[in-house]
Design a protein around this motif. Structure first.
Motif, mmCIF file in Angstrom:
data_model
loop_
_atom_site.group_PDB
_atom_site.id
_atom_site.type_symbol
_atom_site.label_atom_id
_atom_site.label_comp_id
_atom_site.label_asym_id
_atom_site.label_seq_id
_atom_site.Cartn_x
_atom_site.Cartn_y
_atom_site.Cartn_z
ATOM 1 N N ARG A 170 0.831 -1.201 0.000
ATOM 2 C CA ARG A 170 0.000 0.000 0.000
ATOM 3 C C ARG A 170 0.873 1.262 0.000
ATOM 4 N NH1 ARG A 170 -4.079 -2.541 4.561
ATOM 5 N NH2 ARG A 170 -5.320 -3.806 3.116
ATOM 6 N N ALA A 189 2.006 1.983 -3.527
ATOM 7 C CA ALA A 189 0.961 2.627 -4.319
ATOM 8 C C ALA A 189 0.926 4.129 -4.040
ATOM 9 C CB ALA A 189 -0.390 1.991 -4.018
ATOM 10 N N ARG A 190 1.154 4.509 -2.802
ATOM 11 C CA ARG A 190 1.148 5.929 -2.445
ATOM 12 C C ARG A 190 2.440 6.616 -2.876
ATOM 13 N NH1 ARG A 190 3.337 7.939 1.879
ATOM 14 N NH2 ARG A 190 3.451 5.882 2.853
ATOM 15 N N ASP A 208 1.912 9.371 -11.523
ATOM 16 C CA ASP A 208 0.580 9.345 -12.124
ATOM 17 C C ASP A 208 0.359 10.610 -12.951
ATOM 18 O OD1 ASP A 208 -1.694 7.957 -12.589
ATOM 19 O OD2 ASP A 208 -2.756 8.654 -10.802
ATOM 20 N N ARG A 261 4.638 3.198 -13.208
ATOM 21 C CA ARG A 261 3.917 2.989 -11.942
ATOM 22 C C ARG A 261 3.098 1.706 -12.001
ATOM 23 N NH1 ARG A 261 -1.345 5.157 -9.431
ATOM 24 N NH2 ARG A 261 -0.919 4.931 -7.195
ATOM 25 N N LEU A 316 3.650 -1.646 -9.538
ATOM 26 C CA LEU A 316 2.587 -2.219 -8.705
ATOM 27 C C LEU A 316 2.215 -3.628 -9.168
ATOM 28 C CD1 LEU A 316 0.270 0.832 -7.966
ATOM 29 C CD2 LEU A 316 2.334 0.043 -6.797
ATOM 30 N N LEU A 331 -3.961 -2.738 -4.921
ATOM 31 C CA LEU A 331 -3.075 -2.061 -5.864
ATOM 32 C C LEU A 331 -3.771 -1.774 -7.192
ATOM 33 C CD1 LEU A 331 0.420 -3.684 -5.239
ATOM 34 C CD2 LEU A 331 -0.746 -1.814 -4.079
ATOM 35 N N ARG A 332 -4.604 -2.682 -7.652
ATOM 36 C CA ARG A 332 -5.328 -2.411 -8.886
ATOM 37 C C ARG A 332 -6.337 -1.282 -8.699
ATOM 38 N NH1 ARG A 332 -7.715 -7.833 -11.227
ATOM 39 N NH2 ARG A 332 -8.489 -6.312 -12.770
ATOM 40 N N ALA A 343 -5.804 1.186 -6.628
ATOM 41 C CA ALA A 343 -4.959 2.386 -6.593
ATOM 42 C C ALA A 343 -4.603 2.852 -8.002
ATOM 43 C CB ALA A 343 -3.688 2.105 -5.793
ATOM 44 N N LEU A 344 -4.567 1.925 -8.951
ATOM 45 C CA LEU A 344 -4.276 2.284 -10.343
ATOM 46 C C LEU A 344 -5.504 2.801 -11.085
ATOM 47 C CD1 LEU A 344 -1.953 -0.720 -11.295
ATOM 48 C CD2 LEU A 344 -1.282 1.697 -11.139
#
Length: 306
Positions: free
Chosen positions: A94, A97-98, A104, A112, A116, A285-286, A288-289
């Motif tokens: 996590r 992801a941050r 992004d 990115r 991930l 994670l997905r 977060a994407l």
């Protein structure tokens, strides 16, 4: 891993899912049968099958209980440490992801996604290697670039090979100037924490409780349970088989439970839910994407979460 609400008293007596009884039912029946035969033989031929004072059995039983308790605590420590390590991996995933949010919306956004996805592949690959199902590579390959699949599949340590790919991606981002030196160090520290998690899990997986200690407890438990009727056949009479069965349930049950906890990554009801934790990392994670076509969160089936 058993996940269920606390049962009522009546449910507690008849629960089989997660119970250790199916593993030790043979020992329990054998102890009760031996006790019944001893009582029968003593009643018919007391001069051939004598009985002894039960006091020494009480002392040995106390000592055996303490030893079994020590072994159970040692095995539970292994189980809990393994769970802590996988909790650490979820936290690192996590954080990645941050930490990669800076990419992004830039030309380096595909990097990115690659980082991930490599994290998802790492979790899945580590779970498979710990459960001796490394041959099942399809779930890992789905999150790797086509150019990387062959090299990872050929590696003797697939999780480590995936970490190297992740480190290479960090180095490429730094070389292109996409991330600063400080962010590179932060990302590299996250990869280092993943490597520590893998090393800790491999240590637990490859270092069993000393066999001599296990063998000593096994032998003592068997000898104690099968000699117990000779100490109580006179005082308990036909209640001796019940006492022997109850004692066998306690001693052999603790021993069997310790064996389950000793191997926290095994595919058994008391093993860790590696597949569920890997799926949790994938979903987090997905999401977060920005992906929306996500699988449902893992749920226990018949109170069992694998």
């Amino acid at each position: 891993m058993i996940v269920r609400p606390r049962p009522s008293f009546l449910q507690l007596l008849f629960i089989t899912r997660g119970s250790i009884v199916p593993d030790i039912i043979g020992q329990i029946i054998a102890a009760a049968v031996v006790a019944a035969l001893v009582v029968l033989a003593h009643k018919n031929w007391p001069h051939v099958v004598p009985v002894f004072n039960g006091a020494p059995f009480a002392l040995v039983g106390i000592a055996l209980s303490i030893f079994l308790g020590f072994r159970n605590n040692a095995c539970y420590d292994r189980w809990w440490e393994a769970r802590r390590q996988w909790g650490e991996m979820i936290a690192v995933a996590r954080n990645l992801a941050r930490q990669t949010l800076v990419l992004d919306g830039t030309p380096d956004a595909p990097s990115r996604m690659r980082i991930l996805y490599l994290q998802i592949a790492f979790a899945r690959s580590l779970a498979r290697s710990l459960r001796r199902s490394a041959g099942d590579f399809s779930g890992v390959a789905a999150f790797l670039d086509p150019d990387d699949i062959a090299s990872v599949e050929a590696s003797r340590n697939r999780p480590d090979a995936i970490l190297r790919l992740m480190g290479r991606e960090f180095a490429l981002l730094k070389a292109r100037g996409a991330i600063s030196d400080i962010l590179f160090q932060v990302l590299d520290q996250s990869a280092g924490r993943l490597a520590l998690v893998q090393a800790a899990c491999e240590r637990i997986h490859n270092t069993p409780v000393p066999f001599a200690y296990t063998l000593l407890l096994h032998r003592t438990a068997y000898i104690f349970c099968f000699l117990l009727p000779f100490g109580f056949a006179e005082s308990l009479g036909w209640g001796t088989p019940f006492a022997a069965a109850l004692t066998a349930y306690a001693f052999f049950g603790l021993d069997a439970l310790s064996m389950h906890l000793e191997e926290p990554f095994e595919d058994n009801p008391n093993g860790l839910a590696l597949a569920a934790m890997s799926e949790t990392i994938e979903i987090n994670l997905r999401e977060a994407l920005g992906e929306t076509d996500l699988p449902p969160l893992p749920q226990p089936k018949d109170f069992l979460l694998m």
